[in-house]
Design an enzyme around this catalytic site. Sequence first.
Site, short mmCIF file in Angstrom:
data_model
loop_
_atom_site.label_atom_id
_atom_site.label_comp_id
_atom_site.label_asym_id
_atom_site.label_seq_id
_atom_site.Cartn_x
_atom_site.Cartn_y
_atom_site.Cartn_z
N HIS A 122 -2.83 6.44 4.53
CA HIS A 122 -1.40 6.59 4.80
C HIS A 122 -0.91 7.95 4.29
CE1 HIS A 122 -1.40 2.56 6.09
NE2 HIS A 122 -0.79 1.96 5.09
N CYS B 152 0.82 -1.23 0.00
CA CYS B 152 0.00 0.00 0.00
C CYS B 152 0.84 1.27 0.00
CB CYS B 152 -0.95 -0.01 1.19
SG CYS B 152 -0.18 -0.51 2.74
N1 LIG Z 1 -5.00 -3.37 5.03
C1 LIG Z 1 -4.28 -2.78 4.06
O1 LIG Z 1 -4.17 -1.54 3.98
C2 LIG Z 1 -3.58 -3.62 3.04
C3 LIG Z 1 -3.04 -2.97 1.95
C4 LIG Z 1 -2.37 -3.70 0.98
C5 LIG Z 1 -2.28 -5.06 1.11
N2 LIG Z 1 -2.82 -5.68 2.19
C6 LIG Z 1 -2.70 -7.14 2.26
O2 LIG Z 1 -3.99 -7.72 2.10
C7 LIG Z 1 -4.07 -8.92 2.86
C8 LIG Z 1 -5.28 -8.83 3.80
O3 LIG Z 1 -5.14 -7.70 4.62
P1 LIG Z 1 -6.36 -7.16 5.49
O4 LIG Z 1 -5.89 -5.86 6.00
O5 LIG Z 1 -7.63 -7.25 4.75
O6 LIG Z 1 -6.37 -8.23 6.69
P2 LIG Z 1 -7.59 -8.64 7.67
O7 LIG Z 1 -8.52 -7.51 7.87
O8 LIG Z 1 -6.95 -9.24 8.85
O9 LIG Z 1 -8.36 -9.77 6.84
C9 LIG Z 1 -7.80 -11.05 6.62
C10 LIG Z 1 -8.74 -11.87 5.78
O10 LIG Z 1 -8.12 -13.13 5.53
C11 LIG Z 1 -9.03 -14.15 5.88
N3 LIG Z 1 -8.37 -15.39 6.26
C12 LIG Z 1 -7.65 -15.67 7.38
N4 LIG Z 1 -7.27 -16.97 7.37
C13 LIG Z 1 -7.77 -17.52 6.24
C14 LIG Z 1 -7.75 -18.81 5.68
N5 LIG Z 1 -7.14 -19.84 6.29
N6 LIG Z 1 -8.38 -19.03 4.49
C15 LIG Z 1 -9.01 -18.01 3.85
N7 LIG Z 1 -9.08 -16.75 4.34
C16 LIG Z 1 -8.46 -16.52 5.52
C17 LIG Z 1 -9.81 -13.57 7.05
O11 LIG Z 1 -10.98 -14.32 7.27
P3 LIG Z 1 -11.70 -14.38 8.73
O12 LIG Z 1 -12.51 -13.14 8.85
O13 LIG Z 1 -12.53 -15.60 8.64
O14 LIG Z 1 -10.61 -14.46 9.75
C18 LIG Z 1 -10.07 -12.17 6.49
O15 LIG Z 1 -11.10 -12.21 5.55
C19 LIG Z 1 -2.72 -9.06 3.57
O16 LIG Z 1 -1.89 -9.86 2.76
C20 LIG Z 1 -2.19 -7.64 3.61
O17 LIG Z 1 -0.79 -7.60 3.67
C21 LIG Z 1 -3.49 -5.00 3.15
#
Ligand SMILES: NC(=O)c1ccc[n+]([C@@H]2O[C@H](COP(=O)([O-])OP(=O)(O)OC[C@H]3O[C@@H](n4cnc5c(N)ncnc54)[C@H](OP(=O)(O)O)[C@@H]3O)[C@@H](O)[C@H]2O)c1
Length: 341
Positions: free
Chosen positions: A247, A134
Amino acid sequence: MVPTNLLKIGVVGATGMVGTEFLKILEQRRFPIDEIRLFASEASKGQMIGFRGENCKVDSLSDGCFKGLDLVFFSSGDGISQTWAPKAVSDGAYAIDNSGAFRMNAEVPLVVPEVNGDILEEVTSPTIIANPNCSTIQMVVALNPLHRKFGIESVKVATYQSVSGAGKLAVDELNQQTLAAMNHQDVETQIFPHPIAFNNIPQIGSFGADGFCSEETKMRKETKKILRNDSIRVSAFTVRTSTLNGHSEALWVTLKKRVSKEDVVSLFKTSPGLAVVDDPSNNQYPLTRTASGKDPVYVGRIHQDLEEENTWLMWVVSDNIRKGAALNGIQIAETIFKIDS
Ligand SMILES: NC(=O)c1ccc[n+]([C@@H]2O[C@H](COP(=O)([O-])OP(=O)(O)OC[C@H]3O[C@@H](n4cnc5c(N)ncnc54)[C@H](OP(=O)(O)O)[C@@H]3O)[C@@H](O)[C@H]2O)c1
């Protein structure tokens, strides 16, 4: 041949911070969808999520779950993408991955459409395409026009990153800690290495032996890959702040040429994905509160350094779960499938 009609898509991580934003933007942009399958962890199996007026059931991942899909967006972390994105591709779908699992793989395109979307012209059959980090995405949207027109010698960047960048549990942690602190109660810390409420933490990710944390290394390496230039020197210092979403970045960009402020501002005003907010005498500059929920990368506080005449300082702000994640992924899909946004 890339199909151009209604698409069958999957969203892995549909209950998360980025996954929720994916669903919102797919609705907002009227993405042409025939079928949508939502996936999350076992804990969320059976949960219903509203999408375009219908309730969609969340499933867990299982072999064959992507069969028949054209496209799968992944936002469940590195481990899930590492295992499941190749399966999506072998099941016949394009995999657009938000995690860090494939970004620096030489075979995998790392794409910000406004910057290097042209490399998607070579993508004509299902494969993995990586979404950058990001903090990298918003920075390269601002750097790209400067790089193309004037050439960039070096970039130094200090970031001020919101808790939403660490996922939904991090947002909960900030909210709970803020309430606890206001009530003079002890704060519990699980996601961050220190309490985040009313604090700045100069660490995002883990530290390497070189003293840089992983977010800083990502910004350096990914920027060179996306700008297709290894000689630009990039140094990042990344800090987690107690803002909720969006950010901010302070940049020092050293150009190869001497240019005027007018040259820089007029270039930014005509560059895709950028919005200029630059009237400091009237207190006008980009803010996380106004950037949150919006598409552009905002740039302001544009001024020349007093000690180095080719160095320009600027303040770059964007919504990290939107342009920094879900929106960028959807723009990649729109480019591949030639969808008008
Ligand atoms: N947040 C940001 O600004 C941002 C920006 C760029 C990239 N990212 C990347 O995007 C990804 C997700 O980030 P996020 O911020 O959305 O995280 P998050 O809010 O913690 O969400 C994680 C997601 O992954 C799911 N998950 C966990 N274990 C799983 C499994 N075994 N099988 C399938 N799904 C599973 C969770 O499901 P449950 O609800 O069931 O736990 C939830 O839907 C990460 O790789 C992060 O580095 C995030």
